[in-house]
Design a protein around this motif. Structure first.
Motif, PDB file in Angstrom:
ATOM      1  N   THR A  78      45.985  40.186  48.893  1.00  0.00           N
ATOM      2  CA  THR A  78      46.076  39.073  47.937  1.00  0.00           C
ATOM      3  C   THR A  78      44.790  38.257  47.888  1.00  0.00           C
ATOM      4  O   THR A  78      44.759  37.198  47.259  1.00  0.00           O
ATOM      5  CB  THR A  78      47.241  38.139  48.311  1.00  0.00           C
ATOM      6  OG1 THR A  78      47.018  37.593  49.618  1.00  0.00           O
ATOM      7  CG2 THR A  78      48.561  38.886  48.294  1.00  0.00           C
ATOM      8  N   GLY A  79      43.740  38.731  48.542  1.00  0.00           N
ATOM      9  CA  GLY A  79      42.482  38.002  48.538  1.00  0.00           C
ATOM     10  C   GLY A  79      42.573  36.659  49.212  1.00  0.00           C
ATOM     11  O   GLY A  79      41.803  35.751  48.909  1.00  0.00           O
ATOM     12  N   ALA A  80      43.509  36.505  50.152  1.00  0.00           N
ATOM     13  CA  ALA A  80      43.729  35.243  50.863  1.00  0.00           C
ATOM     14  C   ALA A  80      44.022  34.092  49.903  1.00  0.00           C
ATOM     15  O   ALA A  80      43.763  32.931  50.208  1.00  0.00           O
ATOM     16  CB  ALA A  80      42.540  34.900  51.765  1.00  0.00           C
ATOM     17  N   LEU A 134      34.568  35.770  40.895  1.00  0.00           N
ATOM     18  CA  LEU A 134      35.192  36.622  41.908  1.00  0.00           C
ATOM     19  C   LEU A 134      35.603  37.964  41.312  1.00  0.00           C
ATOM     20  O   LEU A 134      35.430  39.019  41.945  1.00  0.00           O
ATOM     21  CB  LEU A 134      36.413  35.919  42.508  1.00  0.00           C
ATOM     22  CG  LEU A 134      36.155  34.792  43.504  1.00  0.00           C
ATOM     23  CD1 LEU A 134      37.461  34.076  43.842  1.00  0.00           C
ATOM     24  CD2 LEU A 134      35.518  35.343  44.778  1.00  0.00           C
ATOM     25  N   LYS A 135      36.131  37.933  40.099  1.00  0.00           N
ATOM     26  CA  LYS A 135      36.550  39.171  39.456  1.00  0.00           C
ATOM     27  C   LYS A 135      35.349  40.064  39.180  1.00  0.00           C
ATOM     28  O   LYS A 135      35.415  41.298  39.375  1.00  0.00           O
ATOM     29  CB  LYS A 135      37.296  38.859  38.161  1.00  0.00           C
ATOM     30  CG  LYS A 135      37.783  40.113  37.439  1.00  0.00           C
ATOM     31  CD  LYS A 135      38.562  39.766  36.177  1.00  0.00           C
ATOM     32  CE  LYS A 135      39.004  41.028  35.458  1.00  0.00           C
ATOM     33  NZ  LYS A 135      39.779  40.724  34.234  1.00  0.00           N
ATOM     34  N   ALA A 136      34.245  39.467  38.725  1.00  0.00           N
ATOM     35  CA  ALA A 136      33.041  40.258  38.455  1.00  0.00           C
ATOM     36  C   ALA A 136      32.543  40.939  39.726  1.00  0.00           C
ATOM     37  O   ALA A 136      32.162  42.114  39.709  1.00  0.00           O
ATOM     38  CB  ALA A 136      31.951  39.369  37.856  1.00  0.00           C
ATOM     39  N   ARG A 137      32.564  40.193  40.847  1.00  0.00           N
ATOM     40  CA  ARG A 137      32.129  40.789  42.115  1.00  0.00           C
ATOM     41  C   ARG A 137      33.089  41.885  42.560  1.00  0.00           C
ATOM     42  O   ARG A 137      32.673  42.930  43.065  1.00  0.00           O
ATOM     43  CB  ARG A 137      32.004  39.717  43.193  1.00  0.00           C
ATOM     44  CG  ARG A 137      30.812  38.799  43.002  1.00  0.00           C
ATOM     45  CD  ARG A 137      30.436  38.109  44.294  1.00  0.00           C
ATOM     46  NE  ARG A 137      31.414  37.135  44.715  1.00  0.00           N
ATOM     47  CZ  ARG A 137      31.374  35.842  44.368  1.00  0.00           C
ATOM     48  NH1 ARG A 137      30.398  35.394  43.586  1.00  0.00           N
ATOM     49  NH2 ARG A 137      32.288  35.011  44.804  1.00  0.00           N
ATOM     50  N   ALA A 138      34.390  41.645  42.361  1.00  0.00           N
ATOM     51  CA  ALA A 138      35.377  42.651  42.754  1.00  0.00           C
ATOM     52  C   ALA A 138      35.213  43.920  41.926  1.00  0.00           C
ATOM     53  O   ALA A 138      35.304  45.026  42.454  1.00  0.00           O
ATOM     54  CB  ALA A 138      36.788  42.086  42.592  1.00  0.00           C
ATOM     55  N   SER A 168      43.881  48.159  48.147  1.00  0.00           N
ATOM     56  CA  SER A 168      43.825  46.715  48.336  1.00  0.00           C
ATOM     57  C   SER A 168      42.887  46.071  47.318  1.00  0.00           C
ATOM     58  O   SER A 168      43.104  44.933  46.888  1.00  0.00           O
ATOM     59  CB  SER A 168      43.358  46.376  49.757  1.00  0.00           C
ATOM     60  OG  SER A 168      44.324  46.762  50.697  1.00  0.00           O
ATOM     61  N   ASP A 169      41.816  46.799  46.915  1.00  0.00           N
ATOM     62  CA  ASP A 169      40.919  46.264  45.885  1.00  0.00           C
ATOM     63  C   ASP A 169      41.665  46.092  44.564  1.00  0.00           C
ATOM     64  O   ASP A 169      41.500  45.095  43.868  1.00  0.00           O
ATOM     65  CB  ASP A 169      39.729  47.209  45.676  1.00  0.00           C
ATOM     66  CG  ASP A 169      38.793  47.235  46.870  1.00  0.00           C
ATOM     67  OD1 ASP A 169      38.840  46.282  47.667  1.00  0.00           O
ATOM     68  OD2 ASP A 169      38.027  48.208  47.009  1.00  0.00           O
ATOM     69  N   LEU A 170      42.485  47.075  44.226  1.00  0.00           N
ATOM     70  CA  LEU A 170      43.287  46.976  43.005  1.00  0.00           C
ATOM     71  C   LEU A 170      44.279  45.827  43.107  1.00  0.00           C
ATOM     72  O   LEU A 170      44.471  45.068  42.143  1.00  0.00           O
ATOM     73  CB  LEU A 170      44.032  48.292  42.770  1.00  0.00           C
ATOM     74  CG  LEU A 170      45.022  48.304  41.595  1.00  0.00           C
ATOM     75  CD1 LEU A 170      44.317  48.007  40.282  1.00  0.00           C
ATOM     76  CD2 LEU A 170      45.742  49.655  41.530  1.00  0.00           C
ATOM     77  N   ALA A 171      44.908  45.667  44.277  1.00  0.00           N
ATOM     78  CA  ALA A 171      45.866  44.572  44.470  1.00  0.00           C
ATOM     79  C   ALA A 171      45.179  43.230  44.265  1.00  0.00           C
ATOM     80  O   ALA A 171      45.710  42.325  43.592  1.00  0.00           O
ATOM     81  CB  ALA A 171      46.471  44.654  45.869  1.00  0.00           C
ATOM     82  N   TRP A 172      43.969  43.072  44.808  1.00  0.00           N
ATOM     83  CA  TRP A 172      43.219  41.819  44.686  1.00  0.00           C
ATOM     84  C   TRP A 172      42.843  41.567  43.227  1.00  0.00           C
ATOM     85  O   TRP A 172      42.916  40.441  42.730  1.00  0.00           O
ATOM     86  CB  TRP A 172      41.993  41.890  45.581  1.00  0.00           C
ATOM     87  CG  TRP A 172      40.996  40.783  45.494  1.00  0.00           C
ATOM     88  CD1 TRP A 172      39.640  40.911  45.556  1.00  0.00           C
ATOM     89  CD2 TRP A 172      41.221  39.353  45.368  1.00  0.00           C
ATOM     90  NE1 TRP A 172      39.025  39.680  45.465  1.00  0.00           N
ATOM     91  CE2 TRP A 172      39.970  38.716  45.350  1.00  0.00           C
ATOM     92  CE3 TRP A 172      42.381  38.578  45.256  1.00  0.00           C
ATOM     93  CZ2 TRP A 172      39.840  37.336  45.227  1.00  0.00           C
ATOM     94  CZ3 TRP A 172      42.248  37.186  45.127  1.00  0.00           C
ATOM     95  CH2 TRP A 172      40.993  36.583  45.121  1.00  0.00           C
TER      96      TRP A 172
END
Length: 205
Positions: free
Chosen positions: A29-31, A130-134, A148-152
Motif C-alpha cells: 500500500t506504499g505505507a 509519486l506515480k511518475a516515479r513508480a 507489489s508495484d502494481l498494488a502501490w
C-alpha cells in the motif's frame, strides 16, 4: 480500511509473523496507511479468537508464525466477492468541518475552503510525482517482476482520483456559498416602521 482482511490476504500466501505482516502490508500500500506492530498483533489475536488464523510455528529467533485456517480463507473469499458498502460511509472530517463552519458565527468559510484547496492541490501534486516515479520504476523492471508495484500504483490512482474529486467538491462549495450570499443580499432589510410599535410598547410598559 480492513486491516483484518488485509492480514488474511497476506497469510493466505503462507505463514508469517507479525513484523513480516506489517512490512508486507505497507509495501503493498506504499505505507499510505502505516501500521504498528501492536496493531498487527492485536488484529492477529482477534483473528485467532474468531478461528480465522492459528499459531503455526516458531523460528530460531522466537518469532511466532500464524497460518490462515479454512474458515479464514472462506472469510477472505467472501470479502473479495462482496462489494464495499456505501450505505454507511465513513465520517469525512472535511465535510464535517465545513458543515460546522457555515453554522458557527464568525468563521470565514471562504478562507477555510481556500486553505483546504491549497493543501489538496499540493497533495495531488505529490501523489502525481509519486506515480511518475513508480511508473518509471515499473518500466525498468522485468514484466511481472513484483505485483507489489502494481498494488502501490492502484493505491496511488485511488488517492489521485479521490483528491481530484475533493478539489472539484471544494469548487462546488465555493459556488454554493456565493449563491447563498447573493440570496441573503436580495432579502429585504427589516424596516424601521415595523420595529416602531415594539419600541412604543416597551416605552408604555
Amino acid at each position: 480500511m480492513s486491516i483484518r482482511h488485509g492480514l488474511l490476504a497476506l497469510l493466505d500466501q503462507g505463514p508469517r509473523y507479525g513484523y513480516q505482516l506489517r512490512v508486507e502490508f505497507e509495501a503493498r500500500t506504499g505505507a499510505t496507511w502505516p501500521l504498528n506492530v501492536g496493531q498487527v498483533y492485536t488484529t492477529l489475536g482477534r483473528l485467532e479468537r474468531d478461528g480465522l488464523v492459528v499459531p503455526d510455528s516458531e523460528d530460531e529467533e522466537g518469532h511466532l508464525f500464524y497460518a490462515v485456517t479454512d474458515k479464514g480463507r472462506a472469510e477472505l473469499r467472501s470479502w473479495f466477492d462482496t462489494p464495499v458498502p456505501r450505505t454507511s460511509p465513513p465520517r469525512d472530517e472535511l465535510a464535517i468541518k465545513l458543515a460546522m463552519a457555515v453554522t458557527v458565527p464568525g468563521v470565514d468559510v471562504h478562507a477555510v475552503v481556500q486553505a483546504q484547496r491549497r493543501h489538496s492541490i499540493k497533495a495531488l501534486q505529490d501523489y502525481t510525482r509519486l506515480k511518475a516515479r513508480a511508473l518509471a520504476g515499473e518500466s525498468t523492471s522485468s514484466e511481472g517482476d513484483d505485483r507489489s508495484d502494481l498494488a502501490w500504483l492502484l493505491v496511488l490512482d485511488q488517492l489521485i482520483f479521490q483528491t481530484e474529486a475533493e478539489v472539484r467538491w471544494l469548487d462546488h462549495c465555493e459556488t454554493r456559498l456565493a449563491q447563498y450570499s447573493e440570496r441573503q443580499a436580495d432579502l429585504p432589510a427589516p424596516s424601521a416602521a415595523s420595529d416602531a410599535p415594539k419600541a412604543r410598547r416597551r416605552t408604555r410598559a
